[in-house]
Design a protein around this motif. Sequence first.
Motif, PDB file in Angstrom:
ATOM      1  N   GLY A  30       3.396  36.649 -21.962  1.00 16.91           N
ATOM      2  CA  GLY A  30       4.069  37.985 -22.102  1.00 16.91           C
ATOM      3  C   GLY A  30       3.963  38.830 -20.887  1.00 16.91           C
ATOM      4  N   PHE A  31       4.217  38.099 -19.662  1.00 20.51           N
ATOM      5  CA  PHE A  31       4.557  38.535 -18.689  1.00 20.51           C
ATOM      6  C   PHE A  31       5.911  38.841 -18.222  1.00 20.51           C
ATOM      7  CE2 PHE A  31       0.541  37.145 -16.173  1.00 20.51           C
ATOM      8  CZ  PHE A  31      -0.095  37.809 -17.126  1.00 20.51           C
ATOM      9  N   SER A  32       6.175  40.087 -17.496  1.00 24.57           N
ATOM     10  CA  SER A  32       7.573  40.187 -17.008  1.00 24.57           C
ATOM     11  C   SER A  32       7.815  39.360 -15.766  1.00 24.57           C
ATOM     12  CB  SER A  32       7.950  41.786 -16.640  1.00 24.57           C
ATOM     13  OG  SER A  32       6.949  42.151 -15.649  1.00 24.57           O
ATOM     14  N   GLN A  33       9.046  39.137 -15.198  1.00 24.96           N
ATOM     15  CA  GLN A  33       9.200  38.536 -13.786  1.00 24.96           C
ATOM     16  C   GLN A  33       8.471  39.127 -12.751  1.00 24.96           C
ATOM     17  OE1 GLN A  33      13.593  38.402 -13.701  1.00 24.96           O
ATOM     18  NE2 GLN A  33      13.456  36.296 -14.401  1.00 24.96           N
ATOM     19  N   LEU A  73       5.894  21.748 -13.126  1.00 23.16           N
ATOM     20  CA  LEU A  73       5.324  23.323 -13.288  1.00 23.16           C
ATOM     21  C   LEU A  73       6.418  24.091 -12.892  1.00 23.16           C
ATOM     22  CD1 LEU A  73       1.578  22.830 -11.735  1.00 23.16           C
ATOM     23  CD2 LEU A  73       2.376  23.264 -13.926  1.00 23.16           C
ATOM     24  N   SER A  74       7.313  23.818 -11.772  1.00 22.51           N
ATOM     25  CA  SER A  74       8.331  24.819 -11.645  1.00 22.51           C
ATOM     26  C   SER A  74       9.370  24.765 -12.714  1.00 22.51           C
ATOM     27  CB  SER A  74       9.282  24.030 -10.598  1.00 22.51           C
ATOM     28  OG  SER A  74       8.512  24.225  -9.219  1.00 22.51           O
ATOM     29  N   GLU A  75       9.357  23.497 -13.678  1.00 23.07           N
ATOM     30  CA  GLU A  75      10.336  23.660 -14.616  1.00 23.07           C
ATOM     31  C   GLU A  75       9.931  24.432 -16.052  1.00 23.07           C
ATOM     32  OE1 GLU A  75      11.344  19.396 -15.591  1.00 23.07           O
ATOM     33  OE2 GLU A  75      13.145  19.732 -14.617  1.00 23.07           O
ATOM     34  N   ILE A  76       8.446  24.393 -16.193  1.00 19.17           N
ATOM     35  CA  ILE A  76       7.908  25.116 -17.056  1.00 19.17           C
ATOM     36  C   ILE A  76       7.210  26.480 -16.934  1.00 19.17           C
ATOM     37  CG2 ILE A  76       6.983  23.102 -18.295  1.00 19.17           C
ATOM     38  CD1 ILE A  76       4.200  23.366 -17.574  1.00 19.17           C
ATOM     39  N   GLU A  77       7.546  27.101 -15.614  1.00 23.19           N
ATOM     40  CA  GLU A  77       6.960  28.374 -15.334  1.00 23.19           C
ATOM     41  C   GLU A  77       7.653  29.521 -16.064  1.00 23.19           C
ATOM     42  OE1 GLU A  77       7.482  32.198 -13.955  1.00 23.19           O
ATOM     43  OE2 GLU A  77       9.096  30.565 -13.779  1.00 23.19           O
ATOM     44  N   ARG A  78       8.812  29.354 -16.427  1.00 19.11           N
ATOM     45  CA  ARG A  78       9.246  30.730 -17.244  1.00 19.11           C
ATOM     46  C   ARG A  78       8.779  30.467 -18.737  1.00 19.11           C
ATOM     47  NH1 ARG A  78      15.710  30.718 -18.257  1.00 19.11           N
ATOM     48  NH2 ARG A  78      15.487  32.161 -16.511  1.00 19.11           N
ATOM     49  N   SER A  79       8.351  29.193 -19.363  1.00 22.14           N
ATOM     50  CA  SER A  79       7.744  29.298 -20.503  1.00 22.14           C
ATOM     51  C   SER A  79       6.346  29.761 -20.349  1.00 22.14           C
ATOM     52  CB  SER A  79       7.686  28.003 -21.010  1.00 22.14           C
ATOM     53  OG  SER A  79       9.105  27.266 -21.253  1.00 22.14           O
ATOM     54  N   LEU A  80       5.609  29.555 -19.331  1.00 21.87           N
ATOM     55  CA  LEU A  80       4.474  29.873 -19.062  1.00 21.87           C
ATOM     56  C   LEU A  80       4.101  31.588 -19.014  1.00 21.87           C
ATOM     57  CD1 LEU A  80       2.495  27.395 -16.777  1.00 21.87           C
ATOM     58  CD2 LEU A  80       1.778  27.912 -18.866  1.00 21.87           C
ATOM     59  N   SER A  91      12.140  35.144  -5.349  1.00 23.11           N
ATOM     60  CA  SER A  91      11.823  34.011  -5.442  1.00 23.11           C
ATOM     61  C   SER A  91      11.449  33.248  -6.610  1.00 23.11           C
ATOM     62  CB  SER A  91      10.534  33.489  -4.768  1.00 23.11           C
ATOM     63  OG  SER A  91      10.721  33.716  -3.093  1.00 23.11           O
ATOM     64  N   LEU A  92      10.893  34.231  -7.586  1.00 21.73           N
ATOM     65  CA  LEU A  92      10.697  33.849  -9.114  1.00 21.73           C
ATOM     66  C   LEU A  92      11.962  33.447  -9.935  1.00 21.73           C
ATOM     67  CD1 LEU A  92       8.280  33.182 -11.229  1.00 21.73           C
ATOM     68  CD2 LEU A  92       8.808  35.765 -11.946  1.00 21.73           C
ATOM     69  N   VAL A  93      13.102  34.434  -9.674  1.00 20.80           N
ATOM     70  CA  VAL A  93      14.097  34.001 -10.405  1.00 20.80           C
ATOM     71  C   VAL A  93      14.944  32.962  -9.795  1.00 20.80           C
ATOM     72  CG1 VAL A  93      16.479  35.208 -10.538  1.00 20.80           C
ATOM     73  CG2 VAL A  93      14.467  36.721 -10.820  1.00 20.80           C
ATOM     74  N   GLN A  94      14.950  32.584  -8.459  1.00 21.23           N
ATOM     75  CA  GLN A  94      15.387  31.412  -8.133  1.00 21.23           C
ATOM     76  C   GLN A  94      14.424  30.207  -8.638  1.00 21.23           C
ATOM     77  OE1 GLN A  94      18.037  31.053  -5.940  1.00 21.23           O
ATOM     78  NE2 GLN A  94      18.294  33.097  -6.226  1.00 21.23           N
TER      79      GLN A  94
END
Length: 152
Positions: free
Chosen positions: A22-25, A10-17, A38-41
């Motif tokens: 359509g969410f910003s960081q 899930l950590s690996e696909i979080e960005r794709s999710l 933490s999200l950027v990390q």
Amino acid sequence: MERKDLIHQLSEIERSLRQEAGFSQEQMAKVLGISKKSLVQTEMGRRNLQWTECVTLAVTFSGSRLLQETYGGELSDMIRAVAFADTGVSYPKTMGGKVWWTDLNEKNGYRIQQNLISRHYRVLDPDDGRMISSFDAEEIKAFFDAIDTDGE
């Protein structure tokens, strides 16, 4: 699958999710209850999500096409399988696996099913109640074989 493996996936696909939604960081960090740092990390691969962040991700994005295609439907079933491993909890009733599941074995209304995407297993009672979920086929078979379907 163990908890640490699901967390890593899930950590690996979080960005794709996040991008699929359509969410910003900033928005995703707020949804997950973490700082943007933490999200950027996490997105840089320097940090894994925490278990509660994974659960939040699974619940919040349950309708995600990416999650459904990756895990074969509702991720909540896998979350339960991982979270309740070795606890002996009673699972809530299912819809019987009409879409993402295939029946592997049946006796007197009890069924072994396997998820077509994630490949994990579960045993359902005659009323479609989930009795056990696991990635271990031998554990599922042993449980299934031990079921007293004759009521003796």
